[in-house]
Write an enzyme that holds these catalytic residues in place. Structure first.
Site: not given
Length: 222
Positions: A64, A69, A122-123, A164-165, A168
């Site tokens: 994701g 991000q 997380c990226l 999660h996304e 963000h």
């Protein structure tokens, strides 16, 4: 951010290197609610941004990626999960393949009281993971990239990805919901805690899981 400034920022990003650079924790764009998407980019620019985000997600690799991000404060995210894991891990985590999806202006609400806890990464926080307890099932509302309404139920790992996304886009990182005693490097998670569930990590690191009383020793993972 004004629409003109936003489109210029998107154009600058799309004209730059690929995969797109991923913003790391500490950048304010990850901590501010993103603006609702109301057609600010136009169809062609939106399509190019979505394709670039998908490419970046694959390259990371991740399952994701939210627009903040990559530095774009819009309520837009992409998800996709091949779920290529051993069967026992997939079963324990409720992880099943998810096709590529674009989420525009998503929101979610829990369905039922069941919660599930697993390690998340997380990226935007490379090299670290922590256990996060989240609702097992959710109802997702929003739109897709063509403006079609979304109203769907998700459960298991797909529900975790959506949460999660979507978090963000509200300026929330998984860190804000994590069991702080579970914080581990990714190397430690791979080397020590790569069980189907975090039960062993909970026992050894001293945190509780949903449905577990404080001080109760969790059973070892199978």
């Amino acid at each position: 951010m004004q629409a003109t400034t936003l489109t210029e920022r998107v154009d600058e990003l799309l004209d730059g290197p690929r995969p797109l650079p991923i913003v790391s924790a500490g950048d304010p764009v990850l901590r501010r609610p993103a603006a609702p998407y109301e057609g600010q980019l136009g169809d062609d620019r939106l399509d190019r941004l979505v394709r670039a985000m998908r490419e970046t997600m694959h390259a990371a690799p991740g399952v994701g990626l939210a627009a903040p991000q990559v530095g774009i404060p819009l309520c837009l995210a992409v998800i996709e999960d091949p779920a290529e894991l051993p069967p026992e891990v997939s079963e324990a985590r409720g992880r099943v393949p998810q096709p590529f999806r674009v989420l525009v202006n998503p929101s979610y609400e829990p369905v039922g009281d069941e919660r599930a806890a697993f390690f998340e990464g997380c990226l935007s926080i490379p090299g670290w993971q922590a256990v996060v307890a989240r609702p097992h099932a959710i109802r997702l509302r929003g739109q897709d990239e063509a403006g079609r309404e979304i109203d769907e139920l998700f459960s298991g790992w797909p529900a975790r990805i959506v949460q999660h996304e979507t978090d963000h886009l509200g300026g929330t990182l998984y860190l804000d919901r994590a069991e702080t005693r579970s914080f581990s490097t990714t190397d430690a998670v791979i080397g020590r805690w790569s069980h189907p569930t975090p039960a062993v990590a909970a026992r050894e690191l001293g945190f509780t899981l949903p449905g577990q009383s404080i001080g109760e020793a969790p059973s070892p993972a199978p």
